[in-house]
Design an enzyme around this catalytic site. Structure first.
Site: not given
Ligand code: NAD
Ligand code: UD1
Length: 332
Positions: A35, A124, A126, A148, A152
């Site tokens: 990704n 997260s 979540t 997912y 976690k």
């Molecule tokens: P991202 O997808 O941008 O980054 C994850 C990276 O991990 C990617 O570059 C992907 O290529 C790599 N990856 C996945 N599987 C792999 C494997 N088997 N071997 C080697 N590399 C692998 O995601 P992000 O938004 O930067 O999130 C980073 C972490 O934080 C994740 O664990 C995600 O679950 C957690 N997290 C993200 C959010 C969010 O909203 N972005 C919220 C809460 C937690």
């Molecule tokens: C999502 C993930 C959550 C993750 C978090 C971090 C889901 C169900 N949950 O949470 O596991 O940790 O991202 O980034 O995907 N919304 C709209 N229109 C849209 C998109 C979103 O109204 O097109 C609203 C949603 O209903 C919510 C808020 O915007 O109230 C935020 O949504 P989103 O950005 O998807 O994040 P989460 O649902 O909080």
């Protein structure tokens, strides 16, 4: 410190690599580009004027991963790698368990074999059970509703078990709230191709004219304006939290858990208004049905992170919107 950053070319990982280097650490990146793109590495090298050690490795392959431990003296790991699409995890649970949990077990086995005792893990918000009591503190009840989130929670529990069995093992679990925004340079951000699921990635596509309007998922929640409320945090602040978290390795407790948010909730309509204010671009929207599985409102109690690791988010919502747009408009 020599820090192994798994998933270091991803959205949060790439911003954290910058903070690590800027704070005098050495970063070793592992990513399989599932990704992310190799261009991120080139941009990091140019921006930081470095030649960062990078391994294109699928962490599901423990033999390949072992080479990283053989070839480098690793002091600590920041573990971002994993899949993160909630909807897809419901359709393909095994894919999520196999990757997210499988690669973490491989990593932890190698950490044990090579005597690496320190890990910061990306959890997260979540993992929290829906709560009427807000803000969410770290000791509130946990409960997940999708594979997912369960991956976690299981990893958090695995870390607890290892910490119990090995008094020298130190894990910092960071429960991220909603990261948005992009690097101030405009060079790094979240690459969303196709139709995004999350709010800010969707809004920037509407701003760009690639999507016609934002669908607001419900306006009948028990919130200030009826739309969903979340705790959005600038990705650069989130990256900085990982540097602050390093100090928790020296604490006496061997598992330390922190919420990483701002402590402020914004509704969907707040985000639309702030985005319009920050960019001058009108965002048309329509109220549609609630999205299944959504919770009305949650935001972090961020006091523990402030007190123990001195972390406070610095950027406000206008900067988050401005930087998200700045990255999207420049990325073509
Ligand atoms: P991202 O997808 O941008 O980054 C994850 C990276 O991990 C990617 O570059 C992907 O290529 C790599 N990856 C996945 N599987 C792999 C494997 N088997 N071997 C080697 N590399 C692998 O995601 P992000 O938004 O930067 O999130 C980073 C972490 O934080 C994740 O664990 C995600 O679950 C957690 N997290 C993200 C959010 C969010 O909203 N972005 C919220 C809460 C937690
Ligand atoms: C999502 C993930 C959550 C993750 C978090 C971090 C889901 C169900 N949950 O949470 O596991 O940790 O991202 O980034 O995907 N919304 C709209 N229109 C849209 C998109 C979103 O109204 O097109 C609203 C949603 O209903 C919510 C808020 O915007 O109230 C935020 O949504 P989103 O950005 O998807 O994040 P989460 O649902 O909080």
């Amino acid at each position: 410190m020599n820090i192994l950053i798994t998933g270091g070319l991803g959205y949060i990982g790439s911003h954290t690599v910058i903070e690590c280097i800027n704070n005098g650490h050495n970063a070793i990146i592992v990513d399989n580009l599932y990704n992310s793109k190799i261009e991120v590495l080139h941009k990091l090298n140019k921006f930081l004027n470095k030649d960062i050690t990078f391994y294109k490795i699928d962490m599901q392959d423990i033999k390949e991963l072992e080479n990283v431990f053989k070839e480098n003296k690793i002091d600590a790991v920041i573990h971002f790698a994993g899949y993160k699409a909630v909807g897809e995890s419901v359709e393909k649970p095994l894919k999520y368990y196999e990757n997210n949990i499988g690669i973490t077990i491989n990593l932890l086995k190698l950490m044990e074999k090579y005597g690496v005792k320190k890990i910061i893990f990306s959890s997260s918000a979540t993992v929290y059970k829906e709560s009427k009591i807000l803000p969410l503190t770290e000791n509130m009840p946990l409960g997940v509703t999708n594979p997912y989130g369960r991956s976690k929670l299981i990893i958090e529990e695995i870390l607890q078990d290892i910490a119990f069995s090995d008094k020298d093992f130190k894990a910092v679990i960071l429960r991220y709230f909603n990261p948005i925004g992009a690097h101030i340079s405009g060079l790094f951000g979240e690459d969303n191709n196709g139709i995004p699921n999350n709010l800010m990635p969707y809004i920037v596509k509407v701003a760009k004219g690639e999507l016609e309007y934002l669908r607001v998922f419900g306006n009948d929640y028990n919130t200030k304006d009826g739309t969903g409320v979340r705790d959005y945090i600038h990705v650069v602040d989130l990256a900085k939290a990982h540097i602050k978290a390093i100090k928790a390795f020296d604490f006496s407790k061997n598992i330390n858990i922190y919420n990483i948010g701002t402590g402020t909730g914004y509704s969907v309509l707040d985000i639309v208004k702030n985005f319009e204010k920050a960019t001058g671009i009108h965002i048309p929207y329509k109220i549609v049905e609630r999205r299944s599985g959504d919770i009305g409102e949650y935001y972090a109690d961020s006091k523990k992170a402030k007190k123990e690791i001195d972390f406070t988010a610095e950027y406000g919502i206008l900067e988050m919107c401005k930087d998200a747009w700045n990255y999207e408009k420049n990325r073509g």
